[in-house]
Structure formats: C-alpha cells, structure tokens
Scaffold this motif. Structure first.
Motif, short mmCIF file in Angstrom:
data_model
loop_
_atom_site.label_atom_id
_atom_site.label_comp_id
_atom_site.label_asym_id
_atom_site.label_seq_id
_atom_site.Cartn_x
_atom_site.Cartn_y
_atom_site.Cartn_z
N UNK A 686 5.24 44.26 -16.72
CA UNK A 686 5.28 43.04 -15.95
C UNK A 686 5.06 43.33 -14.46
N UNK A 687 5.42 42.34 -13.63
CA UNK A 687 5.14 42.45 -12.21
C UNK A 687 6.34 42.84 -11.36
N UNK A 688 7.53 42.81 -11.93
CA UNK A 688 8.73 43.02 -11.12
C UNK A 688 8.75 44.39 -10.45
N UNK A 689 8.43 45.44 -11.20
CA UNK A 689 8.44 46.79 -10.63
C UNK A 689 7.43 46.91 -9.51
N UNK A 690 6.25 46.29 -9.70
CA UNK A 690 5.21 46.35 -8.69
C UNK A 690 5.64 45.65 -7.41
N UNK A 691 6.25 44.47 -7.52
CA UNK A 691 6.69 43.72 -6.33
C UNK A 691 7.69 44.55 -5.53
N UNK A 692 8.69 45.09 -6.23
CA UNK A 692 9.72 45.85 -5.54
C UNK A 692 9.13 47.10 -4.87
N UNK A 716 2.48 35.79 -12.03
CA UNK A 716 2.51 35.43 -13.45
C UNK A 716 1.65 34.20 -13.73
N UNK A 717 1.51 33.30 -12.75
CA UNK A 717 0.67 32.12 -12.95
C UNK A 717 -0.77 32.35 -12.54
N UNK A 718 -1.10 33.58 -12.16
CA UNK A 718 -2.47 33.98 -11.76
C UNK A 718 -2.95 33.29 -10.51
N UNK A 719 -2.02 32.75 -9.70
CA UNK A 719 -2.44 32.20 -8.42
C UNK A 719 -2.88 33.32 -7.47
N UNK A 720 -2.29 34.52 -7.65
CA UNK A 720 -2.65 35.69 -6.88
C UNK A 720 -2.85 36.86 -7.84
N UNK A 721 -3.79 37.70 -7.49
CA UNK A 721 -3.89 39.00 -8.17
C UNK A 721 -3.08 40.03 -7.36
N UNK A 722 -2.88 41.17 -7.94
CA UNK A 722 -2.07 42.18 -7.25
C UNK A 722 -2.72 42.64 -5.95
N UNK A 723 -4.03 42.82 -5.94
CA UNK A 723 -4.69 43.25 -4.71
C UNK A 723 -4.63 42.17 -3.64
N UNK A 724 -4.70 40.89 -4.06
CA UNK A 724 -4.58 39.81 -3.09
C UNK A 724 -3.18 39.77 -2.49
N UNK A 725 -2.17 40.06 -3.32
CA UNK A 725 -0.80 40.10 -2.81
C UNK A 725 -0.66 41.20 -1.75
N UNK A 726 -1.26 42.38 -2.00
CA UNK A 726 -1.19 43.48 -1.04
C UNK A 726 -1.76 43.05 0.30
N UNK A 727 -2.96 42.49 0.28
CA UNK A 727 -3.62 42.11 1.53
C UNK A 727 -2.85 40.98 2.22
N UNK A 728 -2.33 40.04 1.43
CA UNK A 728 -1.57 38.92 2.02
C UNK A 728 -0.31 39.44 2.71
#
Length: 813
Positions: A686-692, A716-728
């Motif tokens: 999932x995404x929890x480990x990545x966010x932290x 989880x809703x695909x509004x952002x991808x992981x790379x977009x989260x990094x840049x944001x």
C-alpha cells in the motif's frame, strides 16, 4: 607539534594524501603520495622534514588512519618474518613485537600521474622518501625494493644501509638510473619494500614518497668532503670515483681529496670505487646548508668473476659481452634480436631487471643473466599488484604472483582475473582497467599497464549523537564516522558506549538485527556499514527547549541557557518562564517565529511544561535550485533516502539536458520503475509506508495525521501518482514561507548539498557505480544513507558530513 596546514610550491598541501604538480621549483613534474605529517604525530615546532634532520623518537604502535594513502603512515613487517616460528636471525624490533598480521602486512605504495605526463619526455627522475625504523644491519634483514615488480639495486642499497633505532624518521633521496626510467613512462608505479628471504624481525613505516620527474634542483642541500686512501699502504688514491648512490659524483685529486656539492639533505649513502680495488660504502646524515666529512680506505682486489648470459628463447637473438672480468671492471652485455623478434628485458634469478638492450654494470660478483626476446608483433602487458592476491590471464601469460609481465600478439584481447589471498578482498582495478569486478578485459593495441588493488575488508561506522563505538579485534574506534579494516571472514564484535548523560538507542545498517543490544557481532565477508544512535538523557523532572535558527541572526534567552546562531538546546525545570530574543545579523532582518513561538515580534515568552522546539527565521539564507544536478539529487534523497551515486546522477542530468521528454517529474516516475525502488516500496504494502518515508526523507519527521490521511486518500483514489506527490511536496516546501517549513527545507537543502559533494567525490576519484561489484554497490548506497543521518538545519552538521566523505568512500578507490 605544529598542526597548521602547510602549503608549499615544491610539495603542495602537506595534508593531502596525493598531490600532482607540474613545473615546481624542483622538477617538471612532482608526484607525492602520503601526507607530510610524521606518521600522524606531527612535526616539532620549526622542524623541516626536508632539512635532513632526524625526527625525535616517537611512540608505537599507533592507530592507523583509514584516510592515509595505502601503505603509508602504518607499521609494516617484512613478509618472511613468521609469528609462528619466530626464529629470527638477529632478534626482532618493537614494530614486529607490538603488531600482528594482517594489520602489518607489506602493502606496495602506488603513485598515479598519467594525466600529468602529457607533453613530458622523461629524461631523469628521483625519489624522495621519508622513512621510519628501517634497521636492516641490526636485525640482519635484506630488503628488496621493487618498482612495478622490478628490483632497483640503488634503492636497495640505500634502504639496507639505514639504522633508524628509536624509532626515528628521516629523508632519503635516490636518483633513478637511466636504465630504469622506462618503469615511469606508464604514469603509474607501485613501490614495495620487503624481505622475502631472511625471516628477520624488522618492521618499518613510510610517511610519504615523492617522485620528481626531470628534476632541476633540490630545495635543501649540503656539502660532503673527504679523502680516499689505500688501506694497506695508507697512501692517497687519485682518480677514484666517489658518489652518493648516483645523485652526485666526482673524482678524487692526486692527494685523494674530493668534494661533493649540492648533495640533497637527509640520509646519504656514499660509495668509493676504482678498478682494481674493492668498493667501499659509508653512510652519513647531511643537514641542509651544512658540510660533513666522510673518509674511505680501499683494499686491492684482483678477483675474477664470470658473467654468463643466455637468450630466452634461444631463437630470439644473440648476446655479446659474456666472459670473465676482474673485480671492479665495467661489463657491458648487449642483447641483439634476430629478425622477427624484439628485446624485452633482462632477468636474473627470476627477477626482472632493465629493458635496455645494452646493460652496463660494475663487476663485483658472478652473475647469470637472461635476455628475454618476444616476437616483434607482440605488445607487453604489465600488472602492478597492491596488497595480497593473485592475478592470472586468459590466454595464459600473466600469473602475478610471480609473473607480472607478459607479452601477447598485437590486437589480443586478454582477460585478467583476480583471486584475493585469504585475509583480503579485491578492491578495484586502475590503469588500463577500471571498476571492482573480479575480471577485466584489455585489448593489446599497445603496451598496457594494469593496477590491481587488494585490501583488507572495510567496515564503516557512523555515530549519531554523543557516544562511541569500538571493535574487537581493533579497527573501529570512533565517535563520528570512521572506517576500519579487518581480515576477510573475521568475526568482529562492535560495542556501543554512550557518553555521559546520554543513552544508547540502537543499531541500524548491518547491525540492525541487534536492535538495542549494546553489542553487534558480525562476520565480515563483504564491505558493510552500520550506524549507532545515542540520545541525551533529560535531567530528572526537567524539560528540553530546542532552538533552531535559520538565516543570519542569533537567538538568546533572558536567563542563561540559550545563545546560538544555529541549533542549541537546554533543560529547564517545569513551568519555567523563558523569554527568547531574536537579534538579526548585519544587514539582515527577523522574519518570524515557528514551533512553540508565533508572530514576528523579536521577543517570545513561553512557559515550559513539556519539551518544546522553537524556530527563528531570519533572511540571509538562499538555496539555488536551478542546477539539474541539484534537482535530481532531491529526487534521490526524497525517494530513496540516500546520497546519489555519481554515475546515476549524471545519467539523469544528461537525459534532461538532451531530451525534452525528461524533467524532474518524469525522472521521479522513472525511479519507481527501478528494481531498488520497487523493492523498497512494493505495491502490496500500500501507500502508507511510502508516505511516511517521504516525509522522513524530506522533512526529517514522520507524516502528521492530517498530512498522512490527505495523501493516502489522494494516492488511493489515483488523484496523484507517487512521483507527482514527490514533486508537489518538494515545491510546496520550497514555496512555503513559514518558519517551520523553512526549517524543514533548510535541513533538506543541507542534505542535498552533502549528496552533491558525495557524488562529486566519486567523480574525482574514479568511483563508477556500474563498475563496482554488487556488494560494493550496496556499500555505496548504505554509506550514502549513513552520511545523511546527522544532517540538520545547522550548517555545521552539513560541513561535518561532507568532511567524512573521504573516510566513508576510501574503501572504493
């Protein structure tokens, strides 16, 4: 002792481990390996190591500094000495008695200068060596001194004359005879001092070695005068040659007098020779700008000696000059190749000599020489070995070990393979080969030289907080970052000890499985690293106030305890009322408070009923993010948590520069296609480990609940991808003007600056990720992670981390 940094025109920065200078006052090219620091003890006040004076006696043994050039500033004990039998011919010295294998094995000292040779024709060369505790006459040792595997008699004569009881150090200067200059043409040499025959208990150390190509003048010189007489008649001998092992030579006058001027200061070995007499040798110490007297008495010698020569192979050529000679005669042997052949070199007792067809020498004993010939369409491959191991070739021809020079047909592709000795690992190739893989391929379109470096097993330790780590056996003893070297497959126990008022928190890296146990026990079968964390213990019933200063200003407290321009902290009793004052530096202004303080008034009063952090933001700190290297390094650290490898960094910078498809966002996305990243953040987790992890990599703290939930819902809703989260997150952090956000981003900027320095060091020292073994790649990634652990918003932590880079990366080059 003088601890100041010394920089001179002749020698460059004395603290540097390797210096190459063109056109110094002494030579067309100066190459030095080893820092000029008296084995780490430092020089007495006003002591000049080039003056010819002996050093004071110093203590031993000492802890080796892993930053020192291999083979320097360490105790070496000759390889024929056996700690099992200990049947020495004349006892053993303190270096032998107080050290053990493998920590004192002989390591050749390498000098590399190929790029600086461009446009230089080598017509002469000299070596200056600052050596310590050589005592061959006392302990019945017989040193062999080799350059690239070739014995150099003039160097052997100098080393075997030394008596450095104390131990003491001194300078010796030895010119290189013309017939051995070919060894220096490749731009890489390895010098080895060893005794492989006597079993003598003699150890030694070398502070530095300095090579002068086409020397013009020596900076420190003196004068030697004396007389030469007939031992039996006590009458003077005229026309007798007196020389300082090739440096300076003259003939005696009719009264037997001689004068040698401009003799390099230091230890001087002199010889007097005239045909019909035995050669006599004397030694002396010469101080700069001084004069000494040295006298000789020669005996008549009419002994006859046979000089035998053989061609190998017999069809390769013919040899002239064999026969019987009277002692003291000059013999010249001449190797003449047959058609289709070329002369390679002379050999004696399986030891390579010079490579000139005409070989001239003074006859003082019987000799059996071999002239090696090779086909004229072949090229020579020379292998230089540093450390203990074996190099072989396919096709056969190199077995080094013993045969380190081979010849192959022009255009041949030769694969070299390494096998480390039991206590060693293969470190890396140099010269015509690169990287740390156990094999390399060389194309013989010209004569080639390859260096193979074997090292003991490295282990890097990083200490976070106030405490220290030691190891058993010895090798690690540090309170910041250090590297120790151990025998391969050795079992090593590391012990963590907290400083006063601190506590041990736990291990990470290779020791992570040992958790909060105070010791970590590992078997070292590869290059590894670990970190250990300590934290301060709060005094009973007190709270900690931590102050973080960003920009050009100072924060102080009305009562004693807080007064800093970076990070500082202090403990206070519960409910203490504390007033902090922000004072801008020159031409700066206070922006505002963060943390437990708010607003932009210069004073802030808080009541301490729990541990708190306060941020004070001033202007005056600007980080330039325009460079592509900076932007890609941000992605490395944000995504993977470690400083970049330079090869990967330059790859992505080049993609952005040359292809409009690539930018910081698409590079970030590509990272998630890499095996290392997918293994770190598997989709099944999932995404929890990545966010932290992203919050910790960027901001040095775990995600707050609101932030965690916000990003989890959007990923989880695909509004952002992981790379977009990094840049944001990156852009949002840089654009947020609040003091708290600026404190976070200042810490991150310092980590980026360390990452860029980490990559730059790799570039400067030929460390290429793709040319490393899997274990060395893992080591590079781990120390890239460890080096960021101590970095905070305090610029001193950034500078301290950058200062440890040479230590942590030293095992890879």
């Amino acid at each position: 002792m003088n601890a100041e940094v010394t920089v001179t025109a002749n020698d460059g920065n004395w603290n540097a481990q390797s210096v190459v200078l063109n056109n110094t006052p002494e030579a067309e090219l100066m190459v030095r390996v080893g820092d000029i620091d008296n084995l780490g003890f430092g020089w007495p006040l006003r002591f000049d190591p080039f003056s010819g004076e002996d050093t004071p006696v110093h203590a031993y043994p000492w802890v080796n500094n892993p930053l020192d050039a291999p083979g320097t500033d360490r105790i070496s004990v000759i390889s024929s000495y056996s700690y099992v039998r200990d049947n020495t011919p004349c006892g053993r010295d303190g270096y032998t008695s107080n050290t053990l294998r493998p920590g004192n094995v002989v390591i050749p000292i390498a000098l590399e200068y190929a790029s600086a040779l461009t446009g230089i024709t080598i017509s002469s060369a000299a070596l200056q060596l600052f050596v310590d505790d050589f005592q061959a006459p006392y302990f019945c040792a017989s040193y062999r001194v080799k350059i690239n595997g070739v014995r150099i008699p003039i160097l052997e004569a100098a080393i075997n004359s030394l008596v450095q009881t104390g131990p003491i150090g001194k300078l010796i200067t030895v010119p290189i005879p013309q017939e051995y200059l070919y060894l220096f043409q490749s731009g890489a040499i390895a010098i080895e001092f060893d005794d492989v025959t006597t079993g003598a208990g003699d150890g030694y150390a070398v502070d530095f070695i300095k090579l002068l190509i086409n020397p013009t003048a020596f900076a420190k010189t003196g004068t030697i005068t004396g007389t030469v007489i007939d031992e039996s008649t006590r009458t003077p001998i005229g026309d007798c040659q007196v020389s300082t092992l090739g440096n300076v030579a003259t003939l005696t006058d009719a009264e037997g007098h001689y004068t040698l001027t401009d003799v390099p200061a230091g230890f001087v070995a002199l010889k007097a020779f005239k045909p019909g007499y035995t050669q006599d040798q004397e030694v002396t110490d010469l101080i700069a700008n001084a004069a000494v007297e040295v006298h000789f008495a020669l005996n008549i010698d009419t002994a006859q000696y046979a000089i035998n020569v053989t061609a190998q192979p017999i069809e390769g050529g013919t040899i002239e000059g064999a026969g019987d000679y009277t002692s003291g005669d000059m013999a010249t042997v001449h190797a003449i190749p047959n058609p289709g052949w070329q002369f390679m070199r002379w050999w004696e007792e399986n030891e390579p000599l010079e490579n000139t067809p005409l070989y001239e020498f003074t006859v003082v004993e019987e000799r059996a020489l071999i002239a090696e010939f090779i086909p004229s369409d072949h090229f020579n491959l020379t292998v230089i070995k540093s450390g203990n191991g074996k190099i072989t070739s396919e096709p056969s021809g190199i077995d080094c070990g013993t045969i380190c020079n081979g010849h192959f047909a022009a255009g041949s592709v030769v694969e070299l393979s390494v096998t480390p000795d039991d206590l060693y690992r293969f470190a890396n190739w140099d010269g015509a080969c690169h990287g740390s893989l156990p094999t390399c391929t060389v194309t013989l379109d010209q004569a080639q030289t390859v260096l193979a470096n074997f090292r003991l097993m490295p282990f890097a330790m990083t200490v976070i907080g106030s405490g220290s780590v030691t190891s058993e056996p010895t090798g690690i003893e540090c309170d910041s970052s250090c590297v120790g070297y151990f025998a391969a497959n050795a079992t090593v126990i590391f012990t963590a000890t907290a400083a006063a008022n601190n506590q041990f928190i736990g291990w990470d890296g290779a020791c992570a499985d040992f958790g909060t146990a105070p010791t970590c026990e590992l078997t070292l079968n590869k290059a590894q690293s670990a970190s250990v964390k300590f934290e301060s213990i709060a005094p009973a019933d007190q709270y900690e106030l931590t102050t973080v200063v960003i920009g050009n200003g100072v924060v102080s407290s009305e009562s004693a305890g807080i007064d800093c321009d970076a990070n500082c902290s202090n403990y206070y009793a519960p409910d203490t009322l504390i007033t902090l004052t922000a004072t801008p530096g020159t031409d700066a202004q206070f922006i505002g408070w963060g943390g437990a303080c708010t607003g932009n008034e210069t004073n802030c009063t808080i009541t301490l009923n729990e541990s708190l952090k306060v941020v004070a933001l001033f202007n005056g700190t600007v980080f330039t993010r325009e460079s592509l290297a900076w932007q890609v390094t941000e992605i490395y650290i944000a995504t993977q948590g470690y400083a970049p490898d330079n090869e990967g960094l330059q790859y992505w910078v080049n993609r952005i520069e040359t292809d409009s498809v690539w930018n910081q966002t698409t590079v970030a996305q590509s990272f998630f296609d890499q095996p290392l990243v997918t293994a770190k953040y598997p989709e099944s987790d999932g995404y929890g480990r990545f966010i932290d992890a992203l919050y910790r990599n960027l901001f040095g703290r775990g995600a707050d609940t609101a932030g965690y939930n916000y990003w989890l819902e959007r990923l989880e809703s695909s509004q952002f991808t992981r790379n977009q989260m990094i840049i944001t997150l990156l852009l949002g952090g840089w654009d947020n003007p609040s003091p708290d956000a600026q404190a976070d981003m200042t810490r991150f900027a310092h980590r980026v600056e360390v990452g860029l320095a980490f990559a730059d060091y790799q570039a400067q020292h030929g460390i290429v990720y793709g040319q490393l073994t899997d274990t060395d790649q893992a080591y590079l990634r781990q120390v890239g992670y460890d080096i960021l652990l101590n970095v905070t918003a305090d610029p001193a932590t950034r500078d301290a981390a950058i200062a440890t880079i040479p230590t942590l990366l030293s095992p890879l080059h």
